[in-house]
Design an enzyme around this catalytic site. Structure first.
Site, PDB file in Angstrom:
ATOM      1  N   LYS A  80       0.821  -1.217   0.000  1.00 32.29           N
ATOM      2  CA  LYS A  80       0.000   0.000   0.000  1.00 32.29           C
ATOM      3  C   LYS A  80       0.858   1.273   0.000  1.00 32.29           C
ATOM      4  CE  LYS A  80      -3.983  -2.189   2.263  1.00 32.29           C
ATOM      5  NZ  LYS A  80      -3.353  -3.485   2.641  1.00 32.29           N
ATOM      6  N   ARG A  81       1.868   1.313  -0.833  1.00 35.62           N
ATOM      7  CA  ARG A  81       2.747   2.467  -0.902  1.00 35.62           C
ATOM      8  C   ARG A  81       2.107   3.594  -1.717  1.00 35.62           C
ATOM      9  NH1 ARG A  81       4.822  -0.148   2.783  1.00 35.62           N
ATOM     10  NH2 ARG A  81       7.033  -0.704   2.859  1.00 35.62           N
TER      11      ARG A  81
END
Length: 281
Positions: free
Chosen positions: A96-97
């Site tokens: 989830k960058r």
């Protein structure tokens, strides 16, 4: 080399529409009789791969639960990604960058490049603007890899951002979905390589926010199957005409069957059968 979307579509046709999460929560480690250490996480993760590697469409290690063990945990994540490659199983690194400029480029190189943290796909957050993801999208396309962008998540806090609307009434979620659809429009095969994360327990949220999931032409990673409450009815209700693009993600519902390899395998097979029925596969 085929695109990620083509490889995932083939894997779903062959092995069913389920992604098994590797989520080494402390409580699960304890239930398996393992220590809450990097070594415990490694034993846990490699047991999951032994059980379901080569038997499901994809496996999704949750990066945060490796990172909490610092450098030793990240080294285990690298081993897990290598083991998935050896098992001929698609890996989706759930990281989830999301960032901008050179920082986003750095994340892209880490998770979509040629290094030991790079899987077949990565999850990304678009909430610094969808355009901020451009370095990852460009590198994914160059390397025939995929991304899954957060769109409609099942956590209650998500709606305050995802359901918000711009000055002409388009929801943030719809803006994200529309960008994915635009990129996937020229992709070969049934699925493009820009997917969305859409919770399996969101009810009518897609319709309420004006998100056309079928128009995305990309894979829809659907967490929440199994222990979080989504079964056949919920999958059919949430995804409608887009059901065949859904990759149902199940973690605790399968993982709590461990540490027995045969029990994990049976739980994954049951989850796959149920999801295939609900999704018309």
């Amino acid at each position: 080399m085929t695109t990620f979307g083509q490889r995932l579509s083939s894997a779903m046709d062959l092995r069913g529409p389920v992604c098994v999460g590797i989520d080494p929560h402390p409580a699960l480690l304890a239930a398996w009789g393992l220590p809450d250490t990097a070594q415990g996480v490694e034993t846990f993760a490699l047991t999951v791969i032994e059980a379901v590697g080569g038997r499901v469409a994809a496996i999704k290690p949750q990066s945060a639960l490796f990172e909490r063990h610092a450098s030793a945990g990240v080294a285990v994540l690298e081993k897990v990604i290598a083991a998935l490659r050896a098992a001929d199983t698609l890996s989706i690194v759930d990281a989830k960058r999301g960032d901008i400029g050179s920082t986003m480029q750095g994340y892209a190189e880490a998770y979509l490049g040629d290094g030991p943290l790079a899987g077949d796909a990565v999850t990304l957050s678009p909430y610094l603007g969808f355009g901020s993801l451009s370095p990852a999208i460009e590198l994914a396309h160059r390397n025939d890899k995929g991304i899954f962008v957060l769109c409609l998540t099942s956590n209650p806090e998500g709606a305050s951002i995802q359901h918000a609307r711009d000055e002409i009434g388009t929801s943030v979620a719809a803006l994200v979905a529309n960008e994915a659809a635009r990129i996937n429009a020229s992709a070969p095969g049934d699925l493009g390589s820009v997917g969305l994360v859409v919770g399996a327990t969101i009810g009518d949220a897609a319709r309420q926010t004006g998100v056309d999931l079928a128009a995305v032409r990309g894979p829809l990673l659907a967490p929440g199957v199994g222990s979080q409450g989504a079964g056949a009815t919920e999958l059919a209700h949430v995804f409608g005409d887009a059901r065949r693009a859904v990759l149902a993600s199940s973690s605790r519902g399968i993982l709590r069957a461990g540490p027995s390899v045969s029990a994990l395998r049976a739980a994954a097979a049951q989850s796959t059968e149920q999801a295939a029925g609900a999704l018309g596969r």
